[in-house]
Motif scaffolding. Sequence first.
Motif, PDB file in Angstrom:
ATOM      1  N   LEU A 236      -4.082   2.165  -6.520  1.00 13.63           N
ATOM      2  CA  LEU A 236      -5.156   1.490  -5.783  1.00 13.63           C
ATOM      3  C   LEU A 236      -6.447   2.286  -5.805  1.00 13.63           C
ATOM      4  O   LEU A 236      -7.449   1.873  -5.241  1.00 13.63           O
ATOM      5  CB  LEU A 236      -4.725   1.251  -4.334  1.00 13.63           C
ATOM      6  CG  LEU A 236      -3.600   0.230  -4.176  1.00 13.63           C
ATOM      7  CD1 LEU A 236      -3.147   0.176  -2.734  1.00 13.63           C
ATOM      8  CD2 LEU A 236      -4.042  -1.144  -4.644  1.00 13.63           C
TER       9      LEU A 236
ATOM     10  N   ASP B  63       1.350   4.113  -3.069  1.00 14.45           N
ATOM     11  CA  ASP B  63       0.768   5.425  -2.802  1.00 14.45           C
ATOM     12  C   ASP B  63       1.046   6.400  -3.943  1.00 14.45           C
ATOM     13  O   ASP B  63       2.162   6.491  -4.452  1.00 14.45           O
ATOM     14  CB  ASP B  63       1.340   5.988  -1.491  1.00 14.45           C
ATOM     15  CG  ASP B  63       0.580   7.213  -1.035  1.00 14.45           C
ATOM     16  OD1 ASP B  63      -0.262   7.057  -0.150  1.00 14.45           O
ATOM     17  OD2 ASP B  63       0.808   8.309  -1.583  1.00 14.45           O
ATOM     18  N   GLU B  64      -0.013   7.119  -4.311  1.00 10.84           N
ATOM     19  CA  GLU B  64       0.107   7.938  -5.518  1.00 10.84           C
ATOM     20  C   GLU B  64       1.141   9.047  -5.373  1.00 10.84           C
ATOM     21  O   GLU B  64       1.936   9.299  -6.268  1.00 10.84           O
ATOM     22  CB  GLU B  64      -1.254   8.541  -5.857  1.00 10.84           C
ATOM     23  CG  GLU B  64      -1.277   9.108  -7.257  1.00 10.84           C
ATOM     24  CD  GLU B  64      -2.522   9.914  -7.513  1.00 10.84           C
ATOM     25  OE1 GLU B  64      -3.378  10.009  -6.622  1.00 10.84           O
ATOM     26  OE2 GLU B  64      -2.629  10.459  -8.610  1.00 10.84           O
ATOM     27  N   LYS B  65       1.131   9.732  -4.232  1.00 12.01           N
ATOM     28  CA  LYS B  65       2.035  10.871  -4.084  1.00 12.01           C
ATOM     29  C   LYS B  65       3.355  10.497  -3.418  1.00 12.01           C
ATOM     30  O   LYS B  65       4.396  11.029  -3.752  1.00 12.01           O
ATOM     31  CB  LYS B  65       1.343  11.963  -3.246  1.00 12.01           C
ATOM     32  CG  LYS B  65       0.370  12.788  -4.057  1.00 12.01           C
ATOM     33  CD  LYS B  65       0.308  14.201  -3.520  1.00 12.01           C
ATOM     34  CE  LYS B  65      -0.895  14.936  -4.029  1.00 12.01           C
ATOM     35  NZ  LYS B  65      -0.736  15.564  -5.321  1.00 12.01           N
ATOM     36  N   PHE B  66       3.281   9.594  -2.452  1.00 10.41           N
ATOM     37  CA  PHE B  66       4.474   9.345  -1.646  1.00 10.41           C
ATOM     38  C   PHE B  66       5.070   7.960  -1.895  1.00 10.41           C
ATOM     39  O   PHE B  66       6.055   7.602  -1.282  1.00 10.41           O
ATOM     40  CB  PHE B  66       4.128   9.502  -0.161  1.00 10.41           C
ATOM     41  CG  PHE B  66       3.283  10.722   0.101  1.00 10.41           C
ATOM     42  CD1 PHE B  66       3.847  11.980   0.020  1.00 10.41           C
ATOM     43  CD2 PHE B  66       1.928  10.605   0.391  1.00 10.41           C
ATOM     44  CE1 PHE B  66       3.082  13.107   0.241  1.00 10.41           C
ATOM     45  CE2 PHE B  66       1.157  11.729   0.613  1.00 10.41           C
ATOM     46  CZ  PHE B  66       1.729  12.992   0.535  1.00 10.41           C
TER      47      PHE B  66
ATOM     48  N   MET C 110      -6.032  -3.881   1.187  1.00 11.39           N
ATOM     49  CA  MET C 110      -5.486  -2.866   0.285  1.00 11.39           C
ATOM     50  C   MET C 110      -6.549  -1.944  -0.292  1.00 11.39           C
ATOM     51  O   MET C 110      -6.315  -0.759  -0.454  1.00 11.39           O
ATOM     52  CB  MET C 110      -4.688  -3.523  -0.830  1.00 11.39           C
ATOM     53  CG  MET C 110      -3.468  -4.241  -0.299  1.00 11.39           C
ATOM     54  SD  MET C 110      -2.514  -5.049  -1.573  1.00 11.39           S
ATOM     55  CE  MET C 110      -1.799  -3.674  -2.412  1.00 11.39           C
TER      56      MET C 110
ATOM     57  N   LYS D 142       0.839  -1.197   0.000  1.00 11.27           N
ATOM     58  CA  LYS D 142       0.000   0.000   0.000  1.00 11.27           C
ATOM     59  C   LYS D 142       0.876   1.250   0.000  1.00 11.27           C
ATOM     60  O   LYS D 142       0.604   2.226  -0.692  1.00 11.27           O
ATOM     61  CB  LYS D 142      -0.879   0.009   1.258  1.00 11.27           C
ATOM     62  CG  LYS D 142      -2.352  -0.203   0.966  1.00 11.27           C
ATOM     63  CD  LYS D 142      -3.111  -0.447   2.243  1.00 11.27           C
ATOM     64  CE  LYS D 142      -3.816   0.786   2.721  1.00 11.27           C
ATOM     65  NZ  LYS D 142      -4.727   0.510   3.855  1.00 11.27           N
ATOM     66  N   LEU D 143       1.946   1.192   0.797  1.00  7.31           N
ATOM     67  CA  LEU D 143       2.868   2.332   0.834  1.00  7.31           C
ATOM     68  C   LEU D 143       3.593   2.486  -0.503  1.00  7.31           C
ATOM     69  O   LEU D 143       3.766   3.585  -1.013  1.00  7.31           O
ATOM     70  CB  LEU D 143       3.888   2.151   1.963  1.00  7.31           C
ATOM     71  CG  LEU D 143       3.303   2.145   3.373  1.00  7.31           C
ATOM     72  CD1 LEU D 143       4.393   1.878   4.399  1.00  7.31           C
ATOM     73  CD2 LEU D 143       2.637   3.471   3.676  1.00  7.31           C
TER      74      LEU D 143
END
Lengths: 427, 316
Positions: free
Chosen positions: B175, B154-157, B260, B150-151
């Motif tokens: 996701l 992540d879209e931005k990070f 998720m 999931k991390l």
Amino acid sequence: MSNIVKLKKSSFILVFVLVLIFVSACSNNESTSKDSNGKNLKLEYWTNSGSESEQIVEVMKDWNKQNPDTQVKVTMIPGSPTDYYQKLSTAFAAGKGPDIFAISPAELVKYVDSDLAYPVNEWIDPNKDDYFENTLAPITFEDKIYAFPSNMGMLALFYNKKLLEEKGLQPPKTWNELLEVAKKLTTKDRYGLLIETNEGAYQNYEFYPFVWMNDGDILSQDGKKVTVKDNDAVRKSLKLYRDLMKSGVVSKKLETGGYDIEYLAKGNTAMMLSVSPGVQTLNTKYPDFEYGVVPYPVPEEGMEISSAAGGWRMMISSKGQDPKRSGDVIDWMTNQDTEQPISIVKKSNRFSPRKSVIEDAGEFYEEYPMDLFANEILPIAKMEPSYPAEVVKAVGEAIQQAMFTDTSLDQIIEDLEKKSKAAIEKK
Amino acid sequence: MSNEITPVTSSMTRTATRSFYKKGGKKSKKLNSETVAAFVFLLPAVLGLLIFMIIPMLYALWVSLHEWNGLTDMVWVGFDNYLRFLDDKEWFGSLGRTFLYTLLFVPPLFFASLILALIVKNLPYLNGTFRTLFFLPVVMSSVISGLIWKLIYDEKFGMLNQILGNFGVEPISWLSSQEWALVAVAIVSVWLNTGFYMIIFLAGLQDIPRDIYEAATIDGANRWQSFWHITLPNLRHTSTFVLIISVIGSFQVFDLIKLMTNGGPAKATMLSVQHIYETSFVLYDMGYASALSLCLFFIIMIFTILQMKLLKINNE
């Protein structure tokens, strides 16, 4: 030879005994001393961790000191509210449910319908003026009150003061400004605005005020009629969510609950919708962080603001060991003096549903931003409605579709109405 | 599992039968005691199966004939729940997505684990180390790997978008977009499971007698030919096993999705089991949810039988 046979027989018995021990060890035979005369009663009290449960544990220590005959054990169930409800319903299905438990509006109806809620009219007089008038409505069904009203958290828009000042921006007052300001504050590694994106009761809760500002609602006040298509309030609010999502200024996927104020404090977002208990986290964990709070932006200038008040109500199990005594416990905690409620609301930055408690807590509500909540938001806040689970789910799906698909809004509204109607007719 | 139990029982019966013939007159008593011993040893496994599998399954069947919210008494409704799902669009939608997921999951898994097994087997050195490395994700709890991915997603990070960004790829919302969510989950699932199936393929590969390859080399076969004509045919049983188990696994996927995406965004990853879960634990429609699980059970069973027939495992 016969020795071997004996050995095998004995080994058979041995294995059998071991299996029996194993099986009996699995079943929970913890003996709770039941005594209807109120002697040495041990009451189980379940709450979801987080919320105000830590304060409840503290307050209950006082109760246990004062009442050696009725000891209350508070169990904080970890995890999300969904995990909590799963555990709660499984426990009740197995006949091992707690005597007292916290419950949120989205789940309340199920327990009332299943005859698990013990009416609390003997402790709460609806005619007494102390409770804010709308706090009892969502827990009253056919004149019976089915839970102790909750301490309320209220929704508002939190923002990062520094970031807005740097760009010379004012906190948004209208939906258009919300979109514009969010756009200007969005960067490669920061969202302009954070709203809950995961489907569920909390997302709905955050969504309702947008509908209410437009004088709309999902169901009528008595919960018997679907009002989704009565005006375009729901449609407008869904469109706002769609516009926010399509413009790329809002969070898409959140790791934790969308109310988690740490997103703001850590700089992941410039603004976010959250609840008053967030103030507690900001003030204690991030004392240097400069933030501001304003009410939800309104559709157009001059329109009335709105907010939703939510929180955990305390329900007495009708299947518990001693519902009357359990009721006494919560009565003492929430409904008698103002001392216990004050100690809980102060440490969780909530609002008691009782006017007297808010008056007695006095100066606590004079400091920014609690004064804003107390003076501007509390008077107009509506209670989070207690809808049947199917309606909660239908609203959730509608928001998801508005945000993440290209399905036409008309179609989404149509589906929402159809599903909600089916759910209400089923009842 | 059953592979481990069968040889034990059959050898026990064999000893039992042998002594039956040896002892003549006292035969029946002797047979009894040894059979009893066999059953005693089987007892824990059988009890486990009964308590955790068979009884709950029968109970689900019973529940499926009722309307029940998990708290009140059950109300008998006969086969109503089974008639209900026939026009339940959401259920068929979730089944459709499950098939799509199977297509996204099984072929990559199959080839990835086969290729890894071939690589590991033919490594001149360090093959133990690599075997362990490739197997590591299997040992990890799916919850933990779900959280880590999931991390990463992540879209931005997230790491993945940052890496892709170096090659000029626009950030992808892995996701939280309709197009990518299911693919993203399938990738994690393949990553998680490849190691396990690699070990199974490795076992299959090691079972192929070396002299067949030697004979082929003498006959002038090149590597590709011996792979195509020796390795693959000899891996038929292993492949069948891998295919069946992974197809079943893809139908039953739940934990990763729950963790998720929770079925989102807007149902893009609402697969059958997640749908059943929501029916029972969000809508508290236990009876209907049980009917759906039994439906899924039969679908999986039919697929398994079909696969076994197609790959002719029964004839061997």
